[in-house]
Design a protein around this motif. Structure first.
Motif, short mmCIF file in Angstrom:
data_model
loop_
_atom_site.label_atom_id
_atom_site.label_comp_id
_atom_site.label_asym_id
_atom_site.label_seq_id
_atom_site.Cartn_x
_atom_site.Cartn_y
_atom_site.Cartn_z
N ASP A 67 14.13 -1.25 -16.08
CA ASP A 67 13.31 -0.04 -15.61
C ASP A 67 12.70 -0.40 -14.15
O ASP A 67 11.77 -1.10 -14.24
CB ASP A 67 12.50 0.44 -16.73
N LEU A 68 12.85 0.42 -13.31
CA LEU A 68 12.31 0.46 -11.96
C LEU A 68 11.40 1.73 -12.22
O LEU A 68 11.89 2.83 -11.78
CB LEU A 68 13.34 0.43 -10.76
N ARG A 69 10.01 1.64 -12.01
CA ARG A 69 9.13 2.83 -11.74
C ARG A 69 8.43 2.90 -10.64
O ARG A 69 8.08 1.74 -10.21
CB ARG A 69 8.14 2.99 -12.94
N GLY A 70 8.51 3.74 -9.91
CA GLY A 70 7.48 3.97 -8.67
C GLY A 70 6.71 5.18 -8.75
O GLY A 70 7.16 6.20 -9.16
N LYS A 84 0.36 7.54 2.62
CA LYS A 84 1.15 7.43 1.46
C LYS A 84 0.44 6.20 0.63
O LYS A 84 0.34 5.04 1.16
CB LYS A 84 2.57 7.33 1.38
N GLU A 85 0.16 6.30 -0.76
CA GLU A 85 -0.07 5.36 -1.43
C GLU A 85 1.03 5.05 -2.44
O GLU A 85 1.48 5.95 -3.24
CB GLU A 85 -1.38 5.53 -2.43
N TYR A 86 1.49 3.97 -2.84
CA TYR A 86 2.81 3.48 -3.59
C TYR A 86 2.40 2.42 -4.47
O TYR A 86 1.85 1.33 -4.24
CB TYR A 86 3.78 3.31 -2.69
N GLU A 87 2.93 2.55 -5.84
CA GLU A 87 2.65 1.42 -6.93
C GLU A 87 4.24 1.34 -7.42
O GLU A 87 4.91 2.29 -7.71
CB GLU A 87 2.00 1.65 -7.97
N PHE A 88 4.54 0.09 -7.64
CA PHE A 88 6.09 -0.06 -8.18
C PHE A 88 5.90 -1.12 -9.22
O PHE A 88 5.11 -2.23 -9.16
CB PHE A 88 7.03 -0.59 -7.06
N ASN A 89 6.70 -1.04 -10.20
CA ASN A 89 6.83 -2.25 -11.35
C ASN A 89 8.22 -2.07 -11.79
O ASN A 89 9.09 -1.14 -11.98
CB ASN A 89 5.75 -2.12 -12.46
N ASN A 132 6.52 -6.41 -9.10
CA ASN A 132 5.28 -5.55 -8.89
C ASN A 132 5.10 -5.57 -7.54
O ASN A 132 5.24 -6.47 -6.66
CB ASN A 132 4.17 -5.99 -9.59
N TYR A 133 4.78 -4.32 -7.22
CA TYR A 133 4.30 -4.21 -5.53
C TYR A 133 3.26 -2.80 -5.50
O TYR A 133 3.55 -1.77 -6.10
CB TYR A 133 5.63 -3.83 -4.76
N ASP A 134 2.27 -3.22 -4.40
CA ASP A 134 1.41 -2.16 -4.27
C ASP A 134 1.54 -1.91 -2.70
O ASP A 134 1.35 -3.05 -2.01
CB ASP A 134 0.08 -2.23 -4.62
N LYS A 142 10.17 -8.85 -0.79
CA LYS A 142 9.21 -7.73 -0.83
C LYS A 142 9.09 -6.97 0.49
O LYS A 142 8.74 -5.87 0.28
CB LYS A 142 7.89 -8.67 -1.11
N PRO A 143 9.46 -7.38 1.76
CA PRO A 143 9.26 -6.33 2.78
C PRO A 143 10.01 -5.26 2.86
O PRO A 143 10.01 -4.44 3.46
CB PRO A 143 9.52 -7.32 4.09
N ALA A 144 11.25 -5.53 1.92
CA ALA A 144 12.37 -4.47 1.95
C ALA A 144 11.72 -3.17 1.33
O ALA A 144 12.50 -2.02 1.44
CB ALA A 144 13.60 -5.00 1.28
#
Length: 700
Positions: free
Chosen positions: A361-364, A398-403, A427-429, A474-476
């Protein structure tokens, strides 16, 4: 107006039985609608002059506005047209007045407003082949001695079983429920309030695929045994307040709210497509009855609030202008999920022994703010010369969270999804912001009241952002904003008291940092990456005439050579390597597009009836579905027909679309299943076959 634009009336919609916004785009020269890579409603693609985007996780490149309120999510574009006054397609960047995300152009949908001056209504029922049913009801009621009015409209459309399937089921079925309420009221002599709200619910079974090999062999029957669609819910509200000052100035406040929710589930390929991969998992990895990519899901929740305040100068002055401020906030939650299934897990992948399937599961989640100030003005030196221009200055954040997660925990991600030498980003913020400006300027010369020529330079901007995909780098996650500069030379002509019109335009677009949806089949990554430079140049020409003998005709042609100029490290279609795509044609884009319509109206000798016929031909040249220009659809044309009789009380229309049953693909998508040939690893969906039906309308 010194803009290349197409105006579509309700009569035009009826002539080709265009009931959806995508129908209008597909019928407009130098504008394109496609179902994207995977087909169906999951990845819609809109472009104008070759400038567009097929990304579902970024802002659109072509703006759509419903009664002045922007729809900043492409899935919200997939709406049916209900009780529409007209649709305008504006080509070229429209950022000065319409804001960001209009670097290709803008589409304005204007609904019919509640009218205090008359009471009217209609009921339409229709039916056709492929279990097509249609109902539309409208009622307009004046209130308070003509000081207010309410207008209510409801529509239902169904298309049933379209494609044959060995496994059964209603492939191609769509159900659409739609309602709209509008309220108009005068507050004194100079102030009006216009409120409207709408809601729409769609069910789509729309993305079944077959291999390109089967399609090329003439097989038009699917072998699809999984889900292939979902539902889309959308709606919103608008409050517009206008005040006319005695001095001629006009103040407008426009408050809008839009929301969209989507749930989509589908199998990735037809029955047997992944047999080789499944066999390898069973024999070499120790699974029992492994099912690779058994199904995938996509869910999305989106909400937006917007506010605009603008002041317009008097219309009868030599110097005219409009100035204002705008702001919006939106929130988007997206979940991409892919599921493999098995009866028994593998001892070599211990995490799989605890369940009968494994999902990744990829959630953003993204919060976005935008504010802007804008102004647009024109000055008439005399009856011949006019200069015009404007600018929009804005700020985006824009503020973004990913897991990344799994039903089997991190162990499954580490064991099954690992790539030697690389680490999965779980995880990425991140944050992204940009201060931007979009100027526009030009000059117009009027030969007389009916003929003019203009030259303009306009700019467009689309915000950068973040991906929701499977990454090992991560930079992608982050991609940059993209911009366009459009140079345009156009002419507007009207002859014989307006019975013949000719509109032409030449353009050149310099396109920087284009956001491109890439695909790597070896890792299942679908990142959005920036192509450093692209360009598009071409022309549009629209000729229309209406004659005293009842004949009317129109011809519209467009040419746009849209290519990548600098894209040296582009991903290959099959994944796992890069190519130099510089010089390649933009995907989904046809260089030549055209539409021609001829019609005839005749007054019958009874009951004040008028009979009419309209025949429309639409054409688009060949186009590619991928950056590499390897997956191609040859050019084709379709015919639409409408036969009708009408008076002030009722109307009957016989309609047909794609009358010659032209076959073509709607999407092509490479999905590596280790099958023997390239075409056997390419999946396609198909355009709609011939459809026909009859509509009956009772007016009151």
């Amino acid at each position: 107006m010194p803009i290349s634009m197409e105006v579509v009336s309700p009569q035009d919609l009826k002539a080709s039985h265009m009931t959806r916004l995508e129908d209008v785009i597909a019928a407009t020269p130098n504008a394109t609608f496609s179902t994207g890579q995977v087909g169906g409603s999951l990845s819609p693609f809109f472009s104008i002059r070759g400038v567009g985007s097929a990304e579902i996780e970024t802002d659109p490149s072509v703006g759509v506005f419903v009664d002045g309120v922007p729809l900043t999510l492409t899935h919200g574009y997939l709406n049916n047209l209900l009780d529409v006054e007209q649709v305008e397609v504006l080509r070229g960047p429209q950022g000065t007045l319409y804001g960001r995300n209009t670097l290709g152009g803008a589409i304005n949908v204007t609904s019919k407003k509640a009218d205090p001056s008359k009471q009217e209504g209609y009921i339409t029922i229709g039916a056709g082949n492929y279990e097509h049913y249609r109902t539309e009801v409208m009622s307009n009621m004046p209130l308070w001695d003509g000081k207010a009015a309410v207008r209510v409209a409801f529509g239902y459309n169904q298309t049933g079983h379209v494609w044959e399937n060995y496994e059964g089921g209603n492939l191609g079925k769509q159900n659409n429920y739609q309602g709209r309420l509008s309220w108009f009221m005068m507050l004194g002599e100079n102030t009006s309030v216009d409120f409207s709200s709408d809601i729409q619910k769609q069910y789509r079974n729309d993305s079944a695929r077959m291999s390109k090999t089967d399609y090329d062999d003439g097989n038009k029957t699917f072998n699809w045994d999984g889900s292939s669609g979902g539902d889309i819910s959308s709606g919103g509200a608008k409050l517009e307040v206008n005040h006319d000052f005695d001095s001629g100035y006009k103040l407008t406040s426009l408050t809008g709210y839009r929301s969209t929710a989507m749930d989509y589930k589908q199998a990735y390929g037809p029955k047997g497509y992944f047999d080789i991969i499944n066999a390898q998992h069973n024999t070499m990895m120790g699974f029992t009855n492994f099912q690779f990519k058994k199904y995938g899901t996509f869910s999305e929740s989106f909400g937006q609030i917007s506010q605009e305040l603008r002041l317009a100068s008097p219309e009868n002055e030599a110097f005219k202008y409009v100035a204002g401020v705008y702001g919006d906030f939106n929130r988007a939650d997206r979940l991409n999920s892919q599921t493999n299934g098995w009866d028994k897990g593998s001892p070599w992948v211990p995490s799989t022994l605890s369940g009968d399937h494994g999902s990744i599961d990829l959630r953003g989640q993204q919060n976005a703010w935008s504010v802007a100030a804008f102004g647009n003005a024109s000055y008439d030196f005399n009856q011949y010369w006019q200069v015009f221009g404007g600018v929009r200055v804005g700020y985006d954040k824009k503020e973004y969270e990913f897991n990344t997660s799994s039903n089997l925990g991190d162990a499954y991600l580490d064991e099954y999804w690992r790539i030697p030498g690389k680490t999965m980003i779980k995880n990425y913020d991140g944050e992204w912001d940009k201060l931007y400006w979009m100027p526009r300027g030009g000059i117009k010369y009027s030969f007389d009241e009916f003929n003019n020529v203009y030259f303009s330079v306009s700019t467009g901007y689309k915000a950068g952002g973040f991906n929701t995909s499977l990454f090992y780098d991560k930079p992608a996650f982050k991609y940059d904003e993209e911009t366009t500069v459009n140079y345009e030379l156009g002419m507007k002509n009207s002859f014989y008291d307006g019975r013949i019109t000719l509109n032409t335009a030449l353009f050149y677009i310099d396109w920087r940092d284009q956001q491109v949806l890439a695909y790597d089949s070896s890792t299942n990554m679908t990142p959005i990456i920036n192509a450093p430079q692209s360009r598009s140049y071409g022309f549009e020409a629209d000729l229309a005439g209406k004659f005293d003998n009842g004949i009317h005709a129109s011809v519209g042609v467009g040419y746009a050579d849209a290519t990548y100029v600098d894209f040296k490290n582009a991903p290959a279609t099959a994944g796992g390597r890069t190519i130099n795509a510089s010089g390649n044609q933009q995907q989904y884009h046809s260089k030549f597009t055209g539409r021609s319509t001829v019609g005839y109206e005749y007054e019958l000798p009874w009951d004040k009836l008028v009979a009419g016929i309209d025949l429309t031909f639409r054409y688009r040249s060949n186009y590619y579905y991928d950056i590499e220009n390897r997956l191609e659809q040859a050019g084709y044309g379709t015919f639409d027909l409408n036969l009708g009789v009408k008076n002030d009380k009722y109307e009957v229309n016989l309609w047909g679309r794609n009358l010659l049953n032209q076959a073509a693909t709607a999407s092509q998508f490479y999905v590596n299943a280790m099958n023997p040939s390239y075409d056997q690893n390419t999946l396609v969906t198909l355009i709609d076959p011939m459809m026909f039906g009859v509509d009956f309308t009772l007016k009151f």
